[in-house]
Design an enzyme around this catalytic site. Sequence first.
Site, PDB file in Angstrom:
ATOM      1  NE  ARG A  20      38.812  33.876  44.949  1.00  0.00           N
ATOM      2  CZ  ARG A  20      40.053  34.746  45.232  1.00  0.00           C
ATOM      3  NH1 ARG A  20      40.060  35.660  45.965  1.00  0.00           N
ATOM      4  NH2 ARG A  20      40.903  34.270  44.468  1.00  0.00           N
ATOM      5  CB  CYS A  21      29.398  32.986  46.232  1.00  0.00           C
ATOM      6  SG  CYS A  21      27.937  33.342  47.076  1.00  0.00           S
TER       7      CYS A  21
END
Length: 231
Positions: free
Chosen positions: A56-57
């Site tokens: 989730r970067c």
Amino acid sequence: MKIMKRILFCLVFLLSGLTLCAQEIYEFTVTNADGKSVALSNYRGKVLLIVNTATRCGFTPQYKELEALYEQYAEQGLEILDFPCNQFGQQAPGTTAEIRQFCSTNFDVRFPQFDKIDVNGPTAAPLFTYLKEQKGFAGFDLKEKAGQVLDRVLRKQDADYDKKSDIKWNFTKFLISRDGHVLRRYEPTEAISNIEKDIQQQLASSSMEQKPVGRPSNKEKKPRATSRAKK
């Protein structure tokens, strides 16, 4: 005569030290995504790109580029070793199995994935402690917006952050030669195309010959295997 003996002794000692250093990375054992121990000695003779990842970067789309590298160069001897890490903004939530499913579904990742680890602090995986000792922070690309943001945020937390070797963010990468030398560290802002050039250079070298990476740091279809980790 005594002088010659001393010189020979020093040369033997030096060469022994260099050999030990070159082989040291192969002494580590890690845990793959299936919970099985994997000796890095299994990858002896391969060019390795070791990376700490997150799902989730802002850099998560690099999974697609890494998979493209793997498919292009795996047959020539490249292995990409993926270690999820939740230490940066808690951007790798979920179990190792959930992370693997995410990568498979969204990026069709085929390169070996390993158990979630820490890369900094007292609980850091020994492999990453070793990698950080070999190559310190390489500097963000401050021409890129992401590099500027990371520099601003981290410098606010620690004015001297760039003088320390700890991992700064997700998708930090280390290039390992066929004979186990840690050649270079890449921060997440480094273009994959630049990394590809260094990989090509290493793959072109002989199986036990180290070829130095020439570029400065910023601070100045393999058949798709059914197994994700080499047994």
